[in-house]
Design a protein around this motif. Structure first.
Motif, mmCIF file in Angstrom:
data_model
loop_
_atom_site.group_PDB
_atom_site.id
_atom_site.type_symbol
_atom_site.label_atom_id
_atom_site.label_comp_id
_atom_site.label_asym_id
_atom_site.label_seq_id
_atom_site.Cartn_x
_atom_site.Cartn_y
_atom_site.Cartn_z
ATOM 1 N N ASN A 278 65.820 -66.259 1.941
ATOM 2 C CA ASN A 278 66.673 -67.425 1.733
ATOM 3 C C ASN A 278 67.964 -67.290 2.537
ATOM 4 O O ASN A 278 68.243 -66.255 3.157
ATOM 5 C CB ASN A 278 66.951 -67.647 0.245
ATOM 6 C CG ASN A 278 67.928 -66.640 -0.317
ATOM 7 O OD1 ASN A 278 67.960 -65.489 0.087
ATOM 8 N ND2 ASN A 278 68.736 -67.069 -1.268
ATOM 9 N N ALA A 279 68.779 -68.334 2.521
ATOM 10 C CA ALA A 279 69.945 -68.401 3.408
ATOM 11 C C ALA A 279 70.943 -67.281 3.154
ATOM 12 O O ALA A 279 71.631 -66.839 4.079
ATOM 13 C CB ALA A 279 70.631 -69.759 3.248
ATOM 14 N N THR A 280 71.036 -66.806 1.914
ATOM 15 C CA THR A 280 71.983 -65.725 1.612
ATOM 16 C C THR A 280 71.399 -64.361 1.948
ATOM 17 O O THR A 280 72.062 -63.523 2.555
ATOM 18 C CB THR A 280 72.397 -65.767 0.131
ATOM 19 O OG1 THR A 280 73.014 -67.036 -0.142
ATOM 20 C CG2 THR A 280 73.383 -64.657 -0.193
ATOM 21 N N SER A 281 70.140 -64.115 1.567
ATOM 22 C CA SER A 281 69.562 -62.784 1.800
ATOM 23 C C SER A 281 69.266 -62.521 3.273
ATOM 24 O O SER A 281 69.032 -61.375 3.659
ATOM 25 C CB SER A 281 68.299 -62.587 0.950
ATOM 26 O OG SER A 281 67.309 -63.537 1.265
ATOM 27 N N ARG A 282 69.277 -63.563 4.104
ATOM 28 C CA ARG A 282 69.147 -63.348 5.553
ATOM 29 C C ARG A 282 70.459 -62.858 6.153
ATOM 30 O O ARG A 282 70.510 -62.495 7.316
ATOM 31 C CB ARG A 282 68.704 -64.634 6.258
ATOM 32 C CG ARG A 282 67.299 -65.081 5.942
ATOM 33 C CD ARG A 282 66.766 -66.034 7.001
ATOM 34 N NE ARG A 282 67.598 -67.190 7.222
ATOM 35 C CZ ARG A 282 67.481 -68.350 6.582
ATOM 36 N NH1 ARG A 282 66.544 -68.480 5.656
ATOM 37 N NH2 ARG A 282 68.284 -69.368 6.855
ATOM 38 N N ARG A 283 71.504 -62.831 5.335
ATOM 39 C CA ARG A 283 72.812 -62.324 5.759
ATOM 40 C C ARG A 283 73.040 -60.942 5.149
ATOM 41 O O ARG A 283 72.442 -60.604 4.131
ATOM 42 C CB ARG A 283 73.925 -63.285 5.325
ATOM 43 C CG ARG A 283 73.916 -64.605 6.076
ATOM 44 C CD ARG A 283 74.837 -65.619 5.419
ATOM 45 N NE ARG A 283 75.153 -66.729 6.312
ATOM 46 C CZ ARG A 283 74.346 -67.759 6.549
ATOM 47 N NH1 ARG A 283 73.170 -67.818 5.941
ATOM 48 N NH2 ARG A 283 74.710 -68.724 7.380
ATOM 49 N N ASN A 284 73.954 -60.181 5.740
ATOM 50 C CA ASN A 284 74.189 -58.820 5.258
ATOM 51 C C ASN A 284 75.235 -58.755 4.150
ATOM 52 O O ASN A 284 75.638 -57.674 3.732
ATOM 53 C CB ASN A 284 74.594 -57.896 6.408
ATOM 54 C CG ASN A 284 75.854 -58.367 7.142
ATOM 55 O OD1 ASN A 284 76.609 -59.184 6.631
ATOM 56 N ND2 ASN A 284 76.055 -57.846 8.348
ATOM 57 N N VAL A 285 75.679 -59.912 3.662
ATOM 58 C CA VAL A 285 76.739 -59.948 2.665
ATOM 59 C C VAL A 285 76.374 -59.173 1.396
ATOM 60 O O VAL A 285 77.231 -58.589 0.737
ATOM 61 C CB VAL A 285 77.115 -61.419 2.322
ATOM 62 C CG1 VAL A 285 75.941 -62.174 1.727
ATOM 63 C CG2 VAL A 285 78.319 -61.470 1.391
ATOM 64 N N PHE A 286 75.084 -59.116 1.064
ATOM 65 C CA PHE A 286 74.629 -58.446 -0.154
ATOM 66 C C PHE A 286 73.780 -57.212 0.138
ATOM 67 O O PHE A 286 73.034 -56.763 -0.740
ATOM 68 C CB PHE A 286 73.816 -59.409 -1.029
ATOM 69 C CG PHE A 286 74.638 -60.379 -1.828
ATOM 70 C CD1 PHE A 286 75.850 -60.023 -2.383
ATOM 71 C CD2 PHE A 286 74.180 -61.671 -2.041
ATOM 72 C CE1 PHE A 286 76.594 -60.921 -3.132
ATOM 73 C CE2 PHE A 286 74.914 -62.580 -2.788
ATOM 74 C CZ PHE A 286 76.130 -62.197 -3.336
ATOM 75 N N VAL A 287 73.866 -56.644 1.328
ATOM 76 C CA VAL A 287 72.954 -55.549 1.664
ATOM 77 C C VAL A 287 73.108 -54.368 0.701
ATOM 78 O O VAL A 287 72.110 -53.779 0.254
ATOM 79 C CB VAL A 287 73.127 -55.109 3.140
ATOM 80 C CG1 VAL A 287 74.524 -54.542 3.400
ATOM 81 C CG2 VAL A 287 72.053 -54.109 3.528
ATOM 82 N N HIS B 172 74.694 -68.543 -1.904
ATOM 83 C CA HIS B 172 74.691 -69.623 -0.906
ATOM 84 C C HIS B 172 75.749 -69.370 0.167
ATOM 85 O O HIS B 172 76.619 -70.204 0.427
ATOM 86 C CB HIS B 172 74.921 -70.985 -1.571
ATOM 87 C CG HIS B 172 73.988 -71.280 -2.706
ATOM 88 N ND1 HIS B 172 72.621 -71.227 -2.554
ATOM 89 C CD2 HIS B 172 74.223 -71.624 -3.989
ATOM 90 C CE1 HIS B 172 72.051 -71.517 -3.712
ATOM 91 N NE2 HIS B 172 73.001 -71.762 -4.600
ATOM 92 N N ALA B 173 75.644 -68.204 0.782
ATOM 93 C CA ALA B 173 76.638 -67.811 1.791
ATOM 94 C C ALA B 173 76.614 -68.709 3.017
ATOM 95 O O ALA B 173 77.532 -68.669 3.834
ATOM 96 C CB ALA B 173 76.391 -66.363 2.208
ATOM 97 N N ASP B 174 75.582 -69.550 3.133
ATOM 98 C CA ASP B 174 75.512 -70.463 4.272
ATOM 99 C C ASP B 174 76.462 -71.658 4.112
ATOM 100 O O ASP B 174 76.825 -72.293 5.106
ATOM 101 C CB ASP B 174 74.084 -70.965 4.475
ATOM 102 C CG ASP B 174 73.479 -71.553 3.209
ATOM 103 O OD1 ASP B 174 73.770 -71.050 2.108
ATOM 104 O OD2 ASP B 174 72.684 -72.500 3.319
ATOM 105 N N ILE B 175 76.858 -71.960 2.860
ATOM 106 C CA ILE B 175 77.741 -73.126 2.667
ATOM 107 C C ILE B 175 79.031 -72.802 1.928
ATOM 108 O O ILE B 175 79.985 -73.569 2.003
ATOM 109 C CB ILE B 175 77.014 -74.284 1.942
ATOM 110 C CG1 ILE B 175 76.556 -73.852 0.548
ATOM 111 C CG2 ILE B 175 75.856 -74.811 2.767
ATOM 112 C CD1 ILE B 175 76.078 -75.013 -0.298
#
Length: 488
Positions: free
Chosen positions: A389-398, A199-202
């Motif tokens: 989802n909100a986390t996988s749309r971010r590169n935090v876990f690429v 949940h990197a969005d929050i």
């Protein structure tokens, strides 16, 4: 804000189309409230469920909807924020409002033995196992599940028994309450499956998530009623720091922690990749060696089963449900057939099997793909992954996604929507993910192109699995027909 409600009172769900909101609306109707709601672009399966329940949905959102419904209380979805036309109309008036987690706690959980299933992943399946087994044992549980269990008529029920099993989501509650949903669920029992960053969005980081779990664990008056997966590093670390490690009911879900109160001793996969039962051998809290057969595949599901077994023993020991023989529990476990979109087989064409799974976190993706490897050791494993989802749309876990997806022989990465709310340097770059995986991976800007490429490259003896927390544009449901007519 607390509002005393009586059966027949009008309750209005603003944003009723969400999975949790629709289910709680169903509970409210079952409890005798007059339920209506509003949403925009509501779609199946929630639209179908609400229609079948006879719950009227106002659409689109409008300030006039509230006047027409004239509710005593409004339940506001956490997807809605300031500036929303209908929400602003609510805030400018005198109608009282709350969140669905607070509504649940105040109206349905305050007099029940609440079993709150928590963790970064595995919540839906574990809650479903708990609800289905309790139901099969005749305990008539209440339950609220964020998915569709195959063995239940729907994902919610008030029940009349003492137990209420609920999926404890760590996501935030509402625009006016940024604490996690599970803090409203009045836990008597907690299953703590795993703790990882999500949940990197929050949430800024893992520490922010741990802070919410810390608050939730403090709500449990008797720490021994916390069932903890001690083989998960995140769980073990947090409980050690909180000085709870020796007070909770520890479960070695991988058989690693030798001093755990409940231990997985052995997990045996079905022979030759057949659709048969997995055998779990577990040492229960009384020191007995027990065997359970399950239709659920893989070590991650064995972990779910072991924790439910530990919690069922606690429930009986506390007198919150009648004592039963272990054989009855094992029989109920064996009957449980899972949750929709969890390793669902969608089609078998030309000796090519097509599956679907909800996994959307790197750890869950890896667990599911490794289970597929065990089930189908002699097949080429192809995965189509949609970062939605909100986390996988971010590169935090690429990097983590790349490593997990590399378990497969071929990787097809679906289109990732551009979310303008995410800074450009933090957005997922699927081409980068494919490059990290290597030559076996390809990223697509359009899901239709992905489908065409899958049809062209699939061959007999392949096992293809679609992984997404969203719809994947529905291409997973069309692949089987296309494989049967590859030139279509």
């Amino acid at each position: 804000m607390t509002t005393q409600l009586q059966p027949g009172d009008a309750v209005y769900f603003m944003g009723i189309g969400g999975t949790g909101m629709a289910a709680v609306a169903g509970l409210a109707q079952e409890a005798g409230f007059k339920v209506t709601g509003s949403d925009a672009n509501i779609y199946p399966p929630m639209s179908t469920m609400l229609e079948e329940l006879g719950i009227h949905v106002y659409t689109p959102y409008s300030a006039e909807n509230l006047a027409k419904a004239n509710p005593k209380l409004v339940i506001v979805a956490n997807a809605l924020s300031r500036g929303h036309v209908e929400l602003e109309a609510l805030l400018s008036g005198s109608i009282k409002y709350t969140s669905f987690p607070a509504f649940l706690g105040e109206n349905f959980l305050h007099k029940r033995a609440s079993v709150v299933v928590t963790g970064t992943h595995g919540k839906t399946t574990t809650t479903s196992i708990m609800a289905c087994v309790c139901r099969d044992l005749g305990w008539d549980p209440g339950y609220l599940i964020g998915g569709i269990p195959r063995d239940l008529p729907q994902g919610f029920s008030l029940g009349r028994g003492n137990i209420f099993a609920i999926e404890g989501d760590e996501y935030d509650t509402a625009f006016f309450d940024k604490d996690s949903k599970f803090l409203h669920y009045r836990p008597k029992y907690v299953i703590l499956n795993n703790i990882e960053f999500d949940h990197a969005d929050i949430f800024k980081d893992l520490a922010a998530i741990e802070a919410q779990f810390t608050k939730m664990l403090a709500l449990v008056s008797d720490p021994s009623k916390i069932v903890a997966n001690i083989d998960d590093p995140g769980v073990a670390s947090l409980l050690t720091r909180l000085k709870l490690i020796d007070k909770v009911t520890t479960v070695a879900t991988l058989g690693k922690s030798t001093n755990a109160k409940v231990k997985l001793l052995k997990l045996e996969a079905p022979a030759s990749g057949k659709d048969d039962h997995w055998k779990i051998t577990v040492q229960t809290a009384d020191g007995q060696k027990r065997e359970v057969m399950t239709q659920l595949a893989g070590p991650h599901n064995a972990a779910n089963v072991c924790q439910v077994l530990a919690c069922l023993e606690l429930i009986q020991a506390a007198g919150d449900a009648p004592r039963v023989e272990f054989a009855q529990i094992a029989q109920a476990m064996q009957k449980f057939s899972g949750v929709k979109r969890r390793l669902d087989r969608l089609a078998s064409v030309r000796n090519i099997d097509v599956f679907e799974d909800f996994a959307h976190h790197p750890t869950a993706v890896k667990a599911v793909l490794e289970s597929m490897r065990t089930l189908y050791p002699n097949r080429r494993l192809i995965v189509a992954f949609e970062p939605k989802n909100a986390t996988s749309r971010r590169n935090v876990f690429v990097k983590e996604f790349a490593k997990s997806l590399s378990v497969a022989d071929r990787v097809f990465i679906g289109a990732c929507p551009v979310d303008q709310r995410i800074p450009a340097d933090q957005r997922m770059n699927t081409a980068e993910m494919a490059q990290l995986i290597g030559e076996s991976a390809q990223a697509f800007g359009d899901n239709e192109d992905l489908l065409e490429s899958l049809v062209a490259q699939a061959k007999p003896n392949d096992a293809i699995i679609f992984m997404s927390s969203s719809s994947f544009s529905g291409i997973q449901y069309r692949l089987g027909e296309r494989l049967g007519h590859p030139s279509a």
